[in-house]
Design a protein around this motif. Sequence first.
Motif, PDB file in Angstrom:
ATOM      1  N   GLY A 189     -32.001  45.253  18.485  1.00 55.40           N
ATOM      2  CA  GLY A 189     -32.017  46.518  17.767  1.00 55.40           C
ATOM      3  C   GLY A 189     -32.097  46.394  16.309  1.00 55.40           C
ATOM      4  O   GLY A 189     -32.271  45.172  15.893  1.00 55.40           O
ATOM      5  N   VAL A 190     -31.859  47.573  15.902  1.00 51.84           N
ATOM      6  CA  VAL A 190     -31.918  47.468  14.212  1.00 51.84           C
ATOM      7  C   VAL A 190     -30.512  48.101  13.636  1.00 51.84           C
ATOM      8  O   VAL A 190     -30.270  49.230  14.645  1.00 51.84           O
ATOM      9  N   ASP A 191     -30.087  47.687  12.773  1.00 47.91           N
ATOM     10  CA  ASP A 191     -28.820  48.617  12.225  1.00 47.91           C
ATOM     11  C   ASP A 191     -29.216  49.814  11.209  1.00 47.91           C
ATOM     12  O   ASP A 191     -30.505  50.181  11.233  1.00 47.91           O
ATOM     13  N   GLU A 219     -29.532  50.109   8.202  1.00 46.58           N
ATOM     14  CA  GLU A 219     -29.996  49.722   7.066  1.00 46.58           C
ATOM     15  C   GLU A 219     -31.707  48.990   7.494  1.00 46.58           C
ATOM     16  O   GLU A 219     -32.336  48.297   6.755  1.00 46.58           O
ATOM     17  N   GLU A 220     -32.038  49.248   8.826  1.00 41.89           N
ATOM     18  CA  GLU A 220     -33.029  48.702   9.355  1.00 41.89           C
ATOM     19  C   GLU A 220     -33.290  47.264   9.373  1.00 41.89           C
ATOM     20  O   GLU A 220     -34.306  46.528   9.336  1.00 41.89           O
ATOM     21  N   MET A 221     -31.981  46.613   9.581  1.00 40.39           N
ATOM     22  CA  MET A 221     -32.086  45.200   9.722  1.00 40.39           C
ATOM     23  C   MET A 221     -32.148  44.914  11.229  1.00 40.39           C
ATOM     24  O   MET A 221     -31.443  45.244  11.913  1.00 40.39           O
ATOM     25  N   PRO A 222     -33.253  43.887  11.584  1.00 44.48           N
ATOM     26  CA  PRO A 222     -33.324  43.728  13.057  1.00 44.48           C
ATOM     27  C   PRO A 222     -32.132  42.600  13.549  1.00 44.48           C
ATOM     28  O   PRO A 222     -31.654  42.080  12.593  1.00 44.48           O
ATOM     29  N   PHE A 223     -31.975  42.878  14.787  1.00 44.07           N
ATOM     30  CA  PHE A 223     -30.801  41.610  15.161  1.00 44.07           C
ATOM     31  C   PHE A 223     -30.971  41.766  16.765  1.00 44.07           C
ATOM     32  O   PHE A 223     -31.509  42.681  17.205  1.00 44.07           O
ATOM     33  N   TYR A 224     -30.567  40.596  17.371  1.00 42.47           N
ATOM     34  CA  TYR A 224     -30.352  40.445  18.671  1.00 42.47           C
ATOM     35  C   TYR A 224     -29.166  39.874  19.240  1.00 42.47           C
ATOM     36  O   TYR A 224     -28.500  39.152  18.397  1.00 42.47           O
ATOM     37  N   VAL A 225     -28.716  40.080  20.173  1.00 43.41           N
ATOM     38  CA  VAL A 225     -27.437  39.667  20.661  1.00 43.41           C
ATOM     39  C   VAL A 225     -27.699  38.739  21.887  1.00 43.41           C
ATOM     40  O   VAL A 225     -28.302  38.873  22.629  1.00 43.41           O
ATOM     41  N   MET A 226     -26.814  37.432  21.878  1.00 45.64           N
ATOM     42  CA  MET A 226     -26.960  36.642  22.698  1.00 45.64           C
ATOM     43  C   MET A 226     -25.478  36.232  23.320  1.00 45.64           C
ATOM     44  O   MET A 226     -24.542  36.773  22.864  1.00 45.64           O
ATOM     45  N   GLU A 227     -25.349  35.634  24.427  1.00 42.21           N
ATOM     46  CA  GLU A 227     -24.283  35.004  24.805  1.00 42.21           C
ATOM     47  C   GLU A 227     -23.322  34.040  24.013  1.00 42.21           C
ATOM     48  O   GLU A 227     -24.188  33.439  23.081  1.00 42.21           O
ATOM     49  N   TYR A 228     -22.369  34.116  23.689  1.00 40.90           N
ATOM     50  CA  TYR A 228     -21.651  33.303  22.752  1.00 40.90           C
ATOM     51  C   TYR A 228     -21.359  32.160  23.461  1.00 40.90           C
ATOM     52  O   TYR A 228     -20.603  31.883  24.511  1.00 40.90           O
ATOM     53  N   LEU A 229     -21.785  30.926  22.755  1.00 43.30           N
ATOM     54  CA  LEU A 229     -21.897  29.537  23.138  1.00 43.30           C
ATOM     55  C   LEU A 229     -20.770  28.752  22.523  1.00 43.30           C
ATOM     56  O   LEU A 229     -21.075  28.537  21.440  1.00 43.30           O
ATOM     57  N   LYS A 230     -19.470  28.567  22.947  1.00 47.20           N
ATOM     58  CA  LYS A 230     -18.578  27.683  22.166  1.00 47.20           C
ATOM     59  C   LYS A 230     -18.683  26.081  22.675  1.00 47.20           C
ATOM     60  O   LYS A 230     -18.054  25.912  23.908  1.00 47.20           O
ATOM     61  N   GLY A 231     -19.115  25.316  22.049  1.00 49.88           N
ATOM     62  CA  GLY A 231     -19.068  23.905  22.384  1.00 49.88           C
ATOM     63  C   GLY A 231     -19.770  23.191  21.091  1.00 49.88           C
ATOM     64  O   GLY A 231     -19.699  23.691  19.869  1.00 49.88           O
TER      65      GLY A 231
END
Length: 491
Positions: free
Chosen positions: A83-85, A87-99
């Motif tokens: 999506g975009v916020d 302020e029109e900044m694009p972003f994408y959401v990933m699984e969070y990988l703790k390692g």
Amino acid sequence: MRDEYYGRLLVQRYQLLEIAGKGSMGQVYQAKDTLLGGVIVAVNFLSRSKMNQRVRDRFMREATISALLGEKSIHIVKVRDYGVDEEEMPFYVMEYLKGDSLKEAMQNQPMPLPKFFSFMRQICLGLQCAHDGIEIDGNVTQVVHRDIKPSNIIIIKDATLGELVKVLDFGIALLKSDESPTGFMGTPAYCSPEQMDGKALDNRADIYSLGIMMFQMLTAELPLKPKTSSFDGWFQSHHYQKPKLFSEVRAKLDLPQALMDIVNRCMAKTAEQRPNSVTEVLKVLEQIEQNSAPLTTQSQSYTANTPPTVEAICLQSIWPKDKPRAEIVFPQLIQYRETEIATMWIMLSRSDIEKYRNNKPHSQFLFVGSPHPMLLWLTTLYQDEQQHRMLPCYLDLKKPIGEKILQILNQTGSYRLILFALEGDERCVCTIEGKVPTRKMQLLKEWLLESQNTGANHGQIKESKRSLKEELDTLKPKLVASLQRQISKKH
């Protein structure tokens, strides 16, 4: 560390927390998904300094490639949203990988061979998925990563797999459908000669990078040493410098000759001299591992010219260190040649193992689609009405291993029970082959499709599991009676 975005609620859903790292084109934040009960995710923002249409398009393509590949392989990071916020900044959401990254895991020392083979098998499976391609606009297009290096590989703890390895950062990935090369992009220390030239690339460019990385994993050193660390210095080294000999780096490594040979083939200066595919590399590595690994006393013997059987591979299983020594059951995938085997790992008393080891297991499945899709895989070892063991195994169908095992059971109709003794050591005692009746395979197919079309509700996993337990308690007497009738008919 925190910055001015800490606590910000993105698109009324993702609450930003701490900076988790950097991607190839921007900042990555740890965040809470408030819509799904606070599940931790990673949000990748495109950097403001790179905010032009060309980079925006590439950023969206990275999200698309990762999303499509992540659905095909558990060894590639999964993308959940784009999506975009405001302020029109694009972003994408990933699984969070703790390692830890592979770079951190190497700890500046040669990696033990068992760990090397385990990590490389998973890296190769992830790359194999990319090189096989993704479907875009009705056409299957191969993906060349172009930035394979230790910092783009992450190792995370996994309850069922022990250590799960994933390939990250497809930010500069190349689609083979691209009309022309985009010039040089990548990390100079790991780039193939043709990549340094900015030429058109295929999957063998990634194989070269893989060779550099394998040498580093085995020796804790890079195989090339440029006169300077500039682009020109690395350009000269990749084109004209011979890689170091393994014996030059670590005289006491005692590596199999076949392993050194395949690494050197991957680092060949011309693409034509390298293995044609990651699948070929994977096959060679698996053969080397099988030939060099000692077999337990129960394992079937084999030679370099006779590949091990499924039974022999399963008998080499070792009880995970992160699992308690108790009468527990959990699902596990075992790699066999180019496929994976669905297995259920079980710890029982030695007397129970001896009692049931020659019995045919009976499988039963219960499914609940909401509030969260889950499957109860019930295997029963049966002697008579008084002597039987029911082994319940719960599969979260929104986790890669749960979905994969359901796919294998549906496609092959077979599985293995891997048995360990409470009173014994960590080695497998015996295995039992199980079959899924044809009529139940059709049910599994329907449930698989339903689960894939159902959204996840991680906050309600316990509720789905409770529903399955209640249904099982109701069915237990009927299941035992049914088994008794089946066995009586056979006798």
